[in-house]
Design an enzyme around this catalytic site. Structure first.
Site, PDB file in Angstrom:
ATOM      1  N   LYS A 266       0.857  -1.182   0.000  1.00  0.00           N
ATOM      2  CA  LYS A 266       0.000   0.000   0.000  1.00  0.00           C
ATOM      3  C   LYS A 266       0.890   1.227   0.000  1.00  0.00           C
ATOM      4  O   LYS A 266       1.680   1.445   0.921  1.00  0.00           O
ATOM      5  CB  LYS A 266      -0.897  -0.005   1.237  1.00  0.00           C
TER       6      LYS A 266
ATOM      7  N   LYS B 213      -2.113  -1.474  -3.843  1.00  0.00           N
ATOM      8  CA  LYS B 213      -2.969  -0.298  -3.822  1.00  0.00           C
ATOM      9  C   LYS B 213      -2.137   0.963  -3.898  1.00  0.00           C
ATOM     10  O   LYS B 213      -1.149   1.042  -3.175  1.00  0.00           O
ATOM     11  CB  LYS B 213      -3.762  -0.318  -2.504  1.00  0.00           C
TER      12      LYS B 213
HETATM   13  C1  PBG Z   1      -7.187   3.259   5.406  1.00  0.00           C
HETATM   14  C2  PBG Z   1      -7.611   3.213   3.987  1.00  0.00           C
HETATM   15  C3  PBG Z   1      -7.470   4.227   3.036  1.00  0.00           C
HETATM   16  C4  PBG Z   1      -8.056   3.747   1.863  1.00  0.00           C
HETATM   17  C5  PBG Z   1      -8.512   2.467   2.126  1.00  0.00           C
HETATM   18  N1  PBG Z   1      -8.214   2.149   3.441  1.00  0.00           N
HETATM   19  C6  PBG Z   1      -6.961   5.611   3.166  1.00  0.00           C
HETATM   20  C7  PBG Z   1      -5.581   5.910   3.521  1.00  0.00           C
HETATM   21  O1  PBG Z   1      -4.701   5.072   3.624  1.00  0.00           O
HETATM   22  O2  PBG Z   1      -5.352   7.099   3.742  1.00  0.00           O
HETATM   23  C8  PBG Z   1      -8.134   4.515   0.578  1.00  0.00           C
HETATM   24  C9  PBG Z   1      -9.090   4.003  -0.420  1.00  0.00           C
HETATM   25  C10 PBG Z   1      -9.367   4.906  -1.548  1.00  0.00           C
HETATM   26  O3  PBG Z   1      -8.748   5.963  -1.759  1.00  0.00           O
HETATM   27  O4  PBG Z   1     -10.289   4.549  -2.292  1.00  0.00           O
HETATM   28  N2  PBG Z   1      -8.271   2.918   6.248  1.00  0.00           N
END
Ligand code: PBG
Length: 325
Positions: free
Chosen positions: A195, A249
């Site tokens: 991520k 991601k």
């Molecule tokens: C954290 C989380 C995020 C997203 C999914 N889970 C945000 C982040 O890391 O700031 C982002 C998903 C998206 O942008 O569609 N709970």
């Protein structure tokens, strides 16, 4: 003399193209991220995510039934609590909004759709970080027990899959041992393994009312976009700790990472086509500059072609409907 390769021969009719297509995109490859808010009396549209809502439990059930009817593969729930605190208590409260919603969704569609829960604290903390903050930094090891508690409450409420997204080291091991200890040996862990700290999460943070305190960011725990090999270390560590599925991601800016993980690992692989990726397509389509659903299908196909078995996407409902036609 060079013989001409007659490559166009196989592109002549739709039936031929269908027969030799290397990649498929089916409704059940798509998982819809859904937001459910505590204490609202009707669904609230999210301005930066057109056609997406902070749902009430009732409107959430309408939406999941629709997704079932168009053949989507699953849903992943995100909670928006009415009260936040320093340690994100609402995430692991047995009567927190996500747990309430999970019970309702499991009872309504749990046999037909894979019901997943995002497992993180940022929607539930006043400072907007994914864990406990100590001395200005997110404390990895102090956060793990809270993730473990959250996993058990989500599993108890009906999540078939829990998806830790906080990028704490050791989170998968902590969650697996807590789930097993509580008897939830069948609960699947979908790890957000690779991520990246991304500019593409902006609309999501609007959707869950998260503002990171003091202009902060997540670069201290999410991956640096310059790094490719590091994603393999993250994913291998998660598999070793017991992740059943690993995820990359965002999706489109990390197709190389997806292809690497597909080649190197033998666990199922997911990708998250995130809020910013969705919003860009929606905004251009709203201006009449592109055909939104066609571009969405092209992008999601690219993610499958790079190696993802399934894709989390806000386009799940719209694209599944289109693919069904
Ligand atoms: C954290 C989380 C995020 C997203 C999914 N889970 C945000 C982040 O890391 O700031 C982002 C998903 C998206 O942008 O569609 N709970």
């Amino acid at each position: 003399m060079f013989p001409t390769e007659r490559l166009r021969r196989l592109r002549r009719t739709a039936a031929l193209r269908q027969l030799v297509a290397e990649t498929t995109l089916r409704p059940n490859d798509l998982v819809a991220p859904l937001f459910v808010a505590e204490g609202r009396d009707r669904p609230w549209p999210i301005p930066s995510l057109p056609d997406q809502f902070q749902h009430t439990v009732a409107s959430l059930l309408d939406e999941v039934r629709h997704l079932r009817d168009v053949g989507a593969g699953g849903v992943i729930l995100f909670g928006v609590p009415s009260v936040k605190d320093e340690v994100g208590s609402a995430a692991y409260d047995p009567n927190g909004i996500v747990q309430v919603a999970l019970r309702a969704v499991r009872d309504a569609v749990g046999e037909d759709l894979v019901v997943m829960a995002d497992l993180c604290l940022d929607e539930y903390t006043t400072h907007g970080h994914c864990g406990v903050v100590r001395d200005g930094a997110v404390d990895n090891d102090a956060t793990l027990p809270l993730y473990a508690r959250t996993a058990v409450e989500q599993a108890r409420a009906g999540a078939a899959v829990v998806a830790p997204s906080g990028m704490m080291d050791g989170q998968v091991a902590a969650i697996r041992s807590a789930l097993d200890g509580a008897g939830f040996t069948d609960t699947v862990i979908l790890a957000y393994s690779a991520k990246y700290a991304s500019g593409l999460y902006g609309p999501f943070r609007d959707a869950v009312d998260v503002r990171i305190a003091d202009g902060g960011d997540r670069r201290g725990y999410q991956q640096d976009s310059r790094n490719r090999r590091e994603a393999l270390r993250e994913a291998r560590a998660d598999v070793a700790e017991g992740a059943d599925i690993v995820m990359v991601k965002p999706a489109l800016t990390y197709l190389d990472v997806l292809a690497d993980l597909r080649r190197e690992l033998d666990v199922p692989l997911a990708a998250y086509h995130v809020s910013g990726e969705y919003a860009m397509v929606k905004a251009a389509a709203a201006n009449g500059w592109i055909d939104g659903v066609a571009v969405a299908i092209e992008q999601l196909t690219a993610v499958r072609r790079a190696g993802a078995d399934f894709v989390l996407t806000y386009f799940a409902g719209e694209v599944a409907r289109e693919l069904q036609r």
